[in-house]
Design an enzyme around this catalytic site. Sequence first.
Site, mmCIF file in Angstrom:
data_model
loop_
_atom_site.group_PDB
_atom_site.id
_atom_site.type_symbol
_atom_site.label_atom_id
_atom_site.label_comp_id
_atom_site.label_asym_id
_atom_site.label_seq_id
_atom_site.Cartn_x
_atom_site.Cartn_y
_atom_site.Cartn_z
ATOM 1 N N LYS A 174 0.615 -1.492 0.538
ATOM 2 C CA LYS A 174 -0.183 0.392 0.233
ATOM 3 C C LYS A 174 1.175 1.134 0.174
ATOM 4 C CE LYS A 174 -2.084 2.817 1.816
ATOM 5 N NZ LYS A 174 -1.963 4.212 1.252
ATOM 6 N N GLU A 247 9.344 1.349 11.308
ATOM 7 C CA GLU A 247 9.916 1.862 11.072
ATOM 8 C C GLU A 247 9.486 2.762 11.216
ATOM 9 O OE1 GLU A 247 13.280 1.150 11.415
ATOM 10 O OE2 GLU A 247 13.254 -0.941 10.315
ATOM 11 N N CYS A 281 13.986 9.762 7.572
ATOM 12 C CA CYS A 281 13.471 8.818 8.677
ATOM 13 C C CYS A 281 14.853 9.943 9.579
ATOM 14 C CB CYS A 281 12.670 8.035 9.134
ATOM 15 S SG CYS A 281 13.887 6.964 7.887
ATOM 16 N N GLU A 379 9.362 16.914 15.184
ATOM 17 C CA GLU A 379 10.403 16.158 13.958
ATOM 18 C C GLU A 379 10.222 17.380 12.594
ATOM 19 O OE1 GLU A 379 8.608 12.230 12.160
ATOM 20 O OE2 GLU A 379 10.731 12.421 10.874
HETATM 21 P P1 NAD Z 1 2.081 8.222 7.307
HETATM 22 O O1 NAD Z 1 2.331 7.501 9.096
HETATM 23 O O2 NAD Z 1 1.335 9.641 7.531
HETATM 24 O O3 NAD Z 1 2.287 7.762 6.500
HETATM 25 C C1 NAD Z 1 2.394 6.383 5.693
HETATM 26 C C2 NAD Z 1 1.639 5.533 5.316
HETATM 27 O O4 NAD Z 1 0.430 4.591 6.161
HETATM 28 C C3 NAD Z 1 0.884 6.054 4.322
HETATM 29 O O5 NAD Z 1 0.948 4.914 3.384
HETATM 30 C C4 NAD Z 1 -0.420 6.428 4.546
HETATM 31 O O6 NAD Z 1 -1.488 5.957 3.838
HETATM 32 C C5 NAD Z 1 -0.764 5.176 5.637
HETATM 33 N N1 NAD Z 1 -1.501 5.204 6.784
HETATM 34 C C6 NAD Z 1 -2.360 6.080 7.001
HETATM 35 N N2 NAD Z 1 -3.165 6.225 8.421
HETATM 36 C C7 NAD Z 1 -2.999 4.868 8.313
HETATM 37 C C8 NAD Z 1 -3.467 3.177 9.259
HETATM 38 N N3 NAD Z 1 -4.330 4.221 9.899
HETATM 39 N N4 NAD Z 1 -3.945 2.667 8.687
HETATM 40 C C9 NAD Z 1 -2.630 2.214 8.412
HETATM 41 N N5 NAD Z 1 -1.665 2.479 6.964
HETATM 42 C C10 NAD Z 1 -2.311 3.952 7.151
HETATM 43 O O7 NAD Z 1 3.680 9.227 7.449
HETATM 44 P P2 NAD Z 1 4.430 9.573 6.348
HETATM 45 O O8 NAD Z 1 4.022 11.285 6.383
HETATM 46 O O9 NAD Z 1 4.013 9.201 4.437
HETATM 47 O O10 NAD Z 1 5.682 9.686 6.354
HETATM 48 C C11 NAD Z 1 7.134 10.961 7.514
HETATM 49 C C12 NAD Z 1 6.887 9.848 8.786
HETATM 50 O O11 NAD Z 1 7.382 8.801 8.061
HETATM 51 C C13 NAD Z 1 8.172 10.307 9.366
HETATM 52 O O12 NAD Z 1 7.461 10.685 10.261
HETATM 53 C C14 NAD Z 1 9.446 10.072 8.952
HETATM 54 O O13 NAD Z 1 9.865 9.958 10.050
HETATM 55 C C15 NAD Z 1 8.855 8.105 9.105
HETATM 56 N N6 NAD Z 1 9.957 7.505 8.524
HETATM 57 C C16 NAD Z 1 10.417 6.370 9.240
HETATM 58 C C17 NAD Z 1 11.739 5.739 8.517
HETATM 59 C C18 NAD Z 1 11.863 4.759 9.335
HETATM 60 O O14 NAD Z 1 12.761 3.722 8.630
HETATM 61 N N7 NAD Z 1 11.878 4.649 10.894
HETATM 62 C C19 NAD Z 1 11.696 5.822 6.978
HETATM 63 C C20 NAD Z 1 11.164 6.114 6.089
HETATM 64 C C21 NAD Z 1 9.740 7.154 6.535
#
Ligand code: NAD
Length: 473
Positions: A174, A247, A281, A379
């Site tokens: 997804k 992650e 991240c 962040e």
């Molecule tokens: P997000 O959490 O808003 O979205 C990530 C994904 O989750 C999207 O595909 C979204 O559609 C989906 N999603 C949203 N609500 C959901 C739910 N209730 N259930 C299941 N899926 C759902 O994150 P983002 O804004 O896309 O990414 C940025 C964040 O990701 C930052 O906090 C960053 O630090 C983190 N990140 C972490 C890593 C790591 O390896 N730790 C790597 C990259 C990004």
Amino acid sequence: MSISTSATNRADAPAAAAFEGSRPIYDPATGDLIGEAPVHTVEDLDQAVETARVVQPAWAALGHAARSACLNRAADAIERSAEELARLLSREQGKPLNGPNARFEVGACAAWLRAAAATPLEPETVVDDGETRAELHYRPIGVVGAIGPWNWPMLITVWQVAASLRMGNTVVVKPSEYTPLSVLALVDVINGELPEGVLNAVPGGREVGARLAEHPAIGKVMFTGSTATGKAIIRSSADTVKRLTLELGGNDAGIVLPDADPQAIAEGLFWGAFINTGQTCAALKRLYVHSDIYDAVCESLTAVAKAMPMGVGLDENNVLGPLQNKAQFDIVANLVQAAKDSGARVLTGGSPDAGQPGYFYPTTLVADIDNDHPLVAGEQFGPALPIIRYSTVDEAIAMANALDVGLGASVWSSDPAAAREVAVRLEAGTVWINSHGMVNPMIPFGGAKQSGYGLEFGVEGLKAVSVPQIING
Ligand code: NAD
């Protein structure tokens, strides 16, 4: 081959998905329309999961060698399509072609697929004393759900998918609603080398992700995204006791010890903080510098920052791009404005050009800022780095460890032994010495505290997408 920017998902075929519609996707650097992304429904997801469930036993039965051969062929296919994939990624995500950006990301996709194919994971004999013989085997889980973010959309998809496929699972991806075209194009290329239905992508909104997290036929969710969404996934997955690798968000600290050479470390600090224009991240998001060299570090870092060109990704000269979306632009702009209002000193940047199209926020360094300011404690996920002065190493470690996240951290020093002594006291999943954010397909990666749990990469990454089974007797 040619990569389409519309609905391009071979694995939709067995699921016969009748998607809800489509959504225009715009280039964050120019505002130009790039293409239409399909918007799938929860019913489409259910169909894709069913397809993945049905084909999984045959995929598992192929064995490690045949599955690894598929992954290696997929890596070759990505390399053959590398330039087209990089250009699409650059236009949709915003990251430039050059620097540690789009071409680098596509190349890393091939490297991670090959590493997942090459890493051995044999059954282990845990006890064999003449009376008892016990072996530890690693079985596939079944169907793995992979939910990804928009910052490194192709590479994070490969991180989630490569190990899962290698271990005999099938996968339903997804992608983020911000970067579906990049993920669909990548999945399309990989699918050219896989049996039908093994890898499926279902672009859709949060409700599709939420359904994936609760779906009874999904055995494990690989999730990369924000801590808030990670918590929602823990809740949705509870009823089916799913395995999870999370992650999540980070707010990585870097500590510059007083013996560091400000000139020598400036470029490493810069890329540690500003890789992918800060939308990473495990990027350096708070820099703690000893007061003896505070001014010298600020000066060297400012000189490097001012020399790095930012602009439209397809322009070969640029190494920094726009924020990917308006919401992220607003977060960064509001945090920097609040820092300025609080009396912090802007060394460079801090004022976006209102006349420029696209979500460009200039590379920004902020000095003399309080440690509890939201630009430090939250962040920011963009090109704005706060630099905080400290006087004792204990004080710096306490500030670095004060937050409830702990993805990465770094220590900068001319004395690696002294740096290591500080490193082991930091509450983070990875601590780098004299660099920040470097990942390697053979080195496990994962977060501490609310940055998540579970490891990716290397043999630990393979174990994480398997069910351990003891054969005793
Ligand atoms: P997000 O959490 O808003 O979205 C990530 C994904 O989750 C999207 O595909 C979204 O559609 C989906 N999603 C949203 N609500 C959901 C739910 N209730 N259930 C299941 N899926 C759902 O994150 P983002 O804004 O896309 O990414 C940025 C964040 O990701 C930052 O906090 C960053 O630090 C983190 N990140 C972490 C890593 C790591 O390896 N730790 C790597 C990259 C990004």
